[in-house]
Design a protein around this motif. Sequence first.
Motif, mmCIF file in Angstrom:
data_model
loop_
_atom_site.group_PDB
_atom_site.id
_atom_site.type_symbol
_atom_site.label_atom_id
_atom_site.label_comp_id
_atom_site.label_asym_id
_atom_site.label_seq_id
_atom_site.Cartn_x
_atom_site.Cartn_y
_atom_site.Cartn_z
ATOM 1 N N GLU A 38 -103.836 11.711 -44.387
ATOM 2 C CA GLU A 38 -104.410 11.335 -45.121
ATOM 3 C C GLU A 38 -106.034 11.078 -45.029
ATOM 4 O O GLU A 38 -107.531 10.709 -45.825
ATOM 5 C CB GLU A 38 -103.583 10.021 -45.673
ATOM 6 C CG GLU A 38 -104.398 8.926 -46.404
ATOM 7 C CD GLU A 38 -103.345 7.294 -46.624
ATOM 8 O OE1 GLU A 38 -104.330 6.885 -47.622
ATOM 9 O OE2 GLU A 38 -102.298 7.369 -46.486
ATOM 10 N N LYS A 39 -106.090 10.430 -43.768
ATOM 11 C CA LYS A 39 -107.086 9.316 -42.824
ATOM 12 C C LYS A 39 -107.983 10.491 -41.847
ATOM 13 O O LYS A 39 -109.823 10.288 -42.322
ATOM 14 C CB LYS A 39 -106.579 8.693 -42.017
ATOM 15 C CG LYS A 39 -105.753 7.470 -43.298
ATOM 16 C CD LYS A 39 -106.438 6.182 -43.792
ATOM 17 C CE LYS A 39 -105.938 5.006 -44.281
ATOM 18 N NZ LYS A 39 -107.107 4.481 -45.355
ATOM 19 N N LEU A 71 -106.648 8.586 -34.518
ATOM 20 C CA LEU A 71 -106.670 7.410 -35.195
ATOM 21 C C LEU A 71 -107.694 6.191 -35.171
ATOM 22 O O LEU A 71 -107.513 5.593 -35.649
ATOM 23 C CB LEU A 71 -105.241 6.699 -35.736
ATOM 24 C CG LEU A 71 -104.742 8.143 -37.164
ATOM 25 C CD1 LEU A 71 -103.008 8.011 -36.569
ATOM 26 C CD2 LEU A 71 -105.551 8.463 -37.853
ATOM 27 N N GLN A 127 -109.020 0.925 -40.720
ATOM 28 C CA GLN A 127 -109.004 1.225 -42.175
ATOM 29 C C GLN A 127 -107.243 1.081 -42.705
ATOM 30 O O GLN A 127 -107.435 1.534 -43.859
ATOM 31 C CB GLN A 127 -109.128 2.264 -42.565
ATOM 32 C CG GLN A 127 -110.865 2.429 -42.393
ATOM 33 C CD GLN A 127 -111.183 4.037 -42.599
ATOM 34 O OE1 GLN A 127 -110.589 4.419 -43.122
ATOM 35 N NE2 GLN A 127 -113.128 3.999 -41.958
ATOM 36 N N LEU A 128 -106.182 1.549 -41.399
ATOM 37 C CA LEU A 128 -105.654 0.864 -41.878
ATOM 38 C C LEU A 128 -104.242 -0.294 -42.142
ATOM 39 O O LEU A 128 -105.016 -1.286 -42.275
ATOM 40 C CB LEU A 128 -104.474 2.038 -40.648
ATOM 41 C CG LEU A 128 -105.205 2.807 -40.178
ATOM 42 C CD1 LEU A 128 -104.271 3.477 -38.427
ATOM 43 C CD2 LEU A 128 -105.040 4.092 -40.336
ATOM 44 N N VAL A 155 -110.352 5.235 -36.688
ATOM 45 C CA VAL A 155 -110.211 4.300 -38.646
ATOM 46 C C VAL A 155 -108.962 3.419 -38.793
ATOM 47 O O VAL A 155 -108.531 3.233 -39.519
ATOM 48 C CB VAL A 155 -109.721 6.120 -39.155
ATOM 49 C CG1 VAL A 155 -110.854 7.106 -39.096
ATOM 50 C CG2 VAL A 155 -108.570 6.520 -39.009
ATOM 51 N N GLN A 156 -109.017 2.678 -37.302
ATOM 52 C CA GLN A 156 -107.965 2.019 -37.149
ATOM 53 C C GLN A 156 -107.785 0.308 -37.966
ATOM 54 O O GLN A 156 -106.841 0.240 -39.239
ATOM 55 C CB GLN A 156 -107.364 1.690 -35.874
ATOM 56 C CG GLN A 156 -105.863 0.676 -35.408
ATOM 57 C CD GLN A 156 -106.292 0.452 -33.996
ATOM 58 O OE1 GLN A 156 -106.713 0.319 -33.134
ATOM 59 N NE2 GLN A 156 -104.647 -0.630 -34.293
ATOM 60 N N LEU A 178 -100.498 10.267 -42.495
ATOM 61 C CA LEU A 178 -101.566 9.182 -42.063
ATOM 62 C C LEU A 178 -102.020 10.495 -41.182
ATOM 63 O O LEU A 178 -103.679 9.587 -42.648
ATOM 64 C CB LEU A 178 -100.669 8.303 -40.662
ATOM 65 C CG LEU A 178 -102.028 7.090 -40.880
ATOM 66 C CD1 LEU A 178 -102.171 6.259 -42.097
ATOM 67 C CD2 LEU A 178 -101.208 6.127 -39.752
#
Length: 446
Positions: free
Chosen positions: A121-122, A152, A158-159, A155-156, A118
């Motif tokens: 990826e992010k 993270l 976007q999850l 960008v949460q 993860l």
Amino acid sequence: MSSSVHRISVREMNEIQCRRQLAVTRKMFQQWQKMANTTQYHRPRIEQIFTLFQQLSANDISTISARQLTTLKNELTQFSATLKQEIQTVREQQLEQRALAARTNAHRQHNLEALAALVREKLPAEKQLITELESRDVKGVGSLIFRALTALDNVQSQLSPFANQLLEQLKAQSEDVPQFWQYGAPLSPYAKQCEQILLMIEKLKLVGYLNEALSAQQQLAEIQSMNENPQRHLRADSLILILAKQLKESQQHTELVEKVEQLCAELAIFSDDENAKIIDEALASIHSSSVTGLMSLAEQLEAKINLAEQAFVAEAQRRTVLDGLGKLGYQIQETDVRAWMDNGKVVVRHPATPGYGLELGGKQARFQTRTVALSSQRDTQRDKDVDAIWCSQHQQLQEFVAQSDAELVVERALPAGSNEMKVYDLEDAGQQRNTATNQQPRTLRK
């Protein structure tokens, strides 16, 4: 009385049984210590058991009375039962905890792998964090997850829901929750079956059943490759039953190994070169033997111990009787005990009754005595007088036997002169005395 049947109980019977139980207790205490040293055991309980063992084993068995020996044996038996129960309980708890820790670690590693993917990826720029996550080092995993979660946060939004579930689960893990399920989702019945199987496979590995564990892993992989249908559940249930049987067998194997070790400790009481060889061979083979082989070995050792005990007690019984007769003035030789043991009977004589003797016969706790004539050329009118003399001596013999912490009881007797006296050829009587071999009797290891 001309003939009588007696039953004798000697202190040595209580002593050997007490020594056997003490040998078992000592070996079981060693087994308990080994287990206690490999787990988080309560220190006060360790001290309590150690103190009790020291008190019980401090008794000088060679000096206490038969009654005290019986009491001590009962106390040792109860203590051994307590140790056995604690060993079984703690061993099961320890196996469960270690297997669960292995499964927890497997979940952790799987989740860290998913987290690393993860972050890759992010947040591809977080190369150091990605490297540490991919190493999946268990040490400092909490702080590592916290750093990943913090990174993270930006960008949460976007999850996916799936990824958010993973993060929530890993957050719970970082707070030292001892058990968790992948992604925190409720487990389906089939998933629970699989998890139960995986937990049982870990237990098989821990108890050394590696081939069985590998076979179960292969069967589980086949089951997991099947489509969802009732047959898949049935195969999973069948595998669970097989694993349960194997785990039960492993427990039985462990208990039989310990039992054989205890039996060897009992057999070692009887100092004998043959016994020492049997013990060495048994201890060398126990870990490689099957359950069936261990059961057979235990039966053989038990039979050997019982025979050795019977021989030891029988010798003590005969020696006690002959020692008592010696105090009555009978001519007792060192070889008489062995002659009685080997031939099942012996004849002893008294200077006050020349031409006559006392025959003692029998190989068990019960034995028979009867007056015998040593020649057919005699005045048979004296036969009844000799019977009467033996009658008068018998009570004294009981008193002498009692001084040895033993008991001699008459179970039945025939009055003096009620039977025709057996003629015991003097030559045969001499042979009885000379049949004792040079073989040394078994001795008891103190």
